[in-house]
Design a protein around this motif. Structure first.
Motif, PDB file in Angstrom:
ATOM      1  N   LEU A  98     -14.009  -8.874  -2.859  1.00 14.13           N
ATOM      2  CA  LEU A  98     -12.649  -8.167  -3.076  1.00 14.13           C
ATOM      3  C   LEU A  98     -13.068  -6.537  -3.594  1.00 14.13           C
ATOM      4  O   LEU A  98     -12.578  -5.763  -3.288  1.00 14.13           O
ATOM      5  CB  LEU A  98     -11.473  -8.643  -3.665  1.00 14.13           C
ATOM      6  CG  LEU A  98     -10.900  -9.953  -3.046  1.00 14.13           C
ATOM      7  CD1 LEU A  98     -10.105 -10.646  -4.190  1.00 14.13           C
ATOM      8  CD2 LEU A  98     -10.324  -9.688  -1.809  1.00 14.13           C
TER       9      LEU A  98
ATOM     10  N   ASP B  29     -11.999  -3.281  -2.140  1.00  9.64           N
ATOM     11  CA  ASP B  29     -11.558  -2.036  -2.863  1.00  9.64           C
ATOM     12  C   ASP B  29     -12.250  -0.828  -2.915  1.00  9.64           C
ATOM     13  O   ASP B  29     -11.663   0.520  -2.648  1.00  9.64           O
ATOM     14  CB  ASP B  29     -11.461  -2.692  -4.525  1.00  9.64           C
ATOM     15  CG  ASP B  29     -10.409  -3.709  -4.692  1.00  9.64           C
ATOM     16  OD1 ASP B  29      -9.537  -3.674  -3.975  1.00  9.64           O
ATOM     17  OD2 ASP B  29     -10.368  -4.397  -5.690  1.00  9.64           O
TER      18      ASP B  29
ATOM     19  N   LEU C  49     -10.258 -14.077   1.397  1.00  6.55           N
ATOM     20  CA  LEU C  49     -10.147 -12.906   1.167  1.00  6.55           C
ATOM     21  C   LEU C  49      -8.712 -12.430   1.583  1.00  6.55           C
ATOM     22  O   LEU C  49      -8.545 -11.085   1.617  1.00  6.55           O
ATOM     23  CB  LEU C  49     -11.155 -11.860   1.748  1.00  6.55           C
ATOM     24  CG  LEU C  49     -12.789 -12.290   1.044  1.00  6.55           C
ATOM     25  CD1 LEU C  49     -13.702 -11.500   1.934  1.00  6.55           C
ATOM     26  CD2 LEU C  49     -12.693 -12.061  -0.465  1.00  6.55           C
TER      27      LEU C  49
ATOM     28  N   HIS D 262      -6.105  -9.411  -0.121  1.00  5.52           N
ATOM     29  CA  HIS D 262      -6.516  -7.990  -0.167  1.00  5.52           C
ATOM     30  C   HIS D 262      -5.465  -7.242   0.692  1.00  5.52           C
ATOM     31  O   HIS D 262      -5.215  -7.766   1.890  1.00  5.52           O
ATOM     32  CB  HIS D 262      -7.672  -7.736   0.173  1.00  5.52           C
ATOM     33  CG  HIS D 262      -8.233  -6.300  -0.121  1.00  5.52           C
ATOM     34  ND1 HIS D 262      -7.851  -5.300   0.557  1.00  5.52           N
ATOM     35  CD2 HIS D 262      -8.937  -5.934  -1.479  1.00  5.52           C
ATOM     36  CE1 HIS D 262      -8.513  -4.134  -0.194  1.00  5.52           C
ATOM     37  NE2 HIS D 262      -9.007  -4.543  -1.415  1.00  5.52           N
TER      38      HIS D 262
END
Length: 178
Positions: A128, A132, A156, A159
């Motif tokens: 992640l 980011d 994931l 996110h």
């Protein structure tokens, strides 16, 4: 590994056995490029490959006409192999030897496609972190796509920039949009 399409279609590339890599399988790679064919025109795009390893995806993007490809990996033998192979095949691939997370912290050049294939053993939080950094540093173009390859045991989807995921055997490609 082999290049599936483009100017070097069918070309086999044998990576040295001592490289710490797990190349994307030909089946998964072919499926990914079938998806991408419907999302983006690969000719003349800018591609960033993170955790490049043998350069498998870089060769495929470059063979299919990507304008430039930057391959990033922290292992010198991987970078040396990618440089050598790209020169032999006359492909527009540049390399940087760097830790991917440190590279992303300070990087601001925009790419149309960012492909990351980190070691499957990384913690989900580290997967992640890639999304980011890409999001926070705005390194995707307006219609750009981040693709993270991971095992079926990693999710994931929480996110904020997650778009969808596609599974091929034990391999999953998670797609993120800007």
């Amino acid at each position: 590994m082999r290049i599936i399409s483009g100017i070097h279609k069918g070309r086999r590339i044998q990576a040295p056995k001592n490289l710490p890599v797990r190349p994307t399988t030909d089946m998964a790679k072919e499926a990914l490029f079938n998806i991408l064919r419907n999302l983006i025109h690969i000719s003349d795009i800018k591609v960033l490959e993170l955790f490049a390893g043998s350069g498998n995806m870089s060769y495929e993007f470059a063979s299919r006409g990507a304008g430039s490809v930057l391959a990033v990996d922290k292992h010198f033998p991987c970078i040396a192999f990618i440089k050598k192979t790209a020169a032999e095949l006359d492909l527009p691939i540049d390399t940087i030897k760097a830790d991917v997370f440190k590279f992303l912290e300070n990087h601001s050049i925009k790419y149309d496609i960012i492909f990351a294939d980190p070691p499957y053993a990384l913690e989900s939080t580290d997967f992640l972190k890639i999304a980011d950094f890409v999001s926070e540093n705005h390194i995707l173009t307006e219609d750009g796509i981040l693709i993270i390859e991971h095992s079926k045991h990693t999710d994931l989807s929480a996110h904020p920039s997650f778009d969808n995921a596609r599974r091929y055997g034990g391999t999953v490609f998670s797609f993120f949009k800007r």
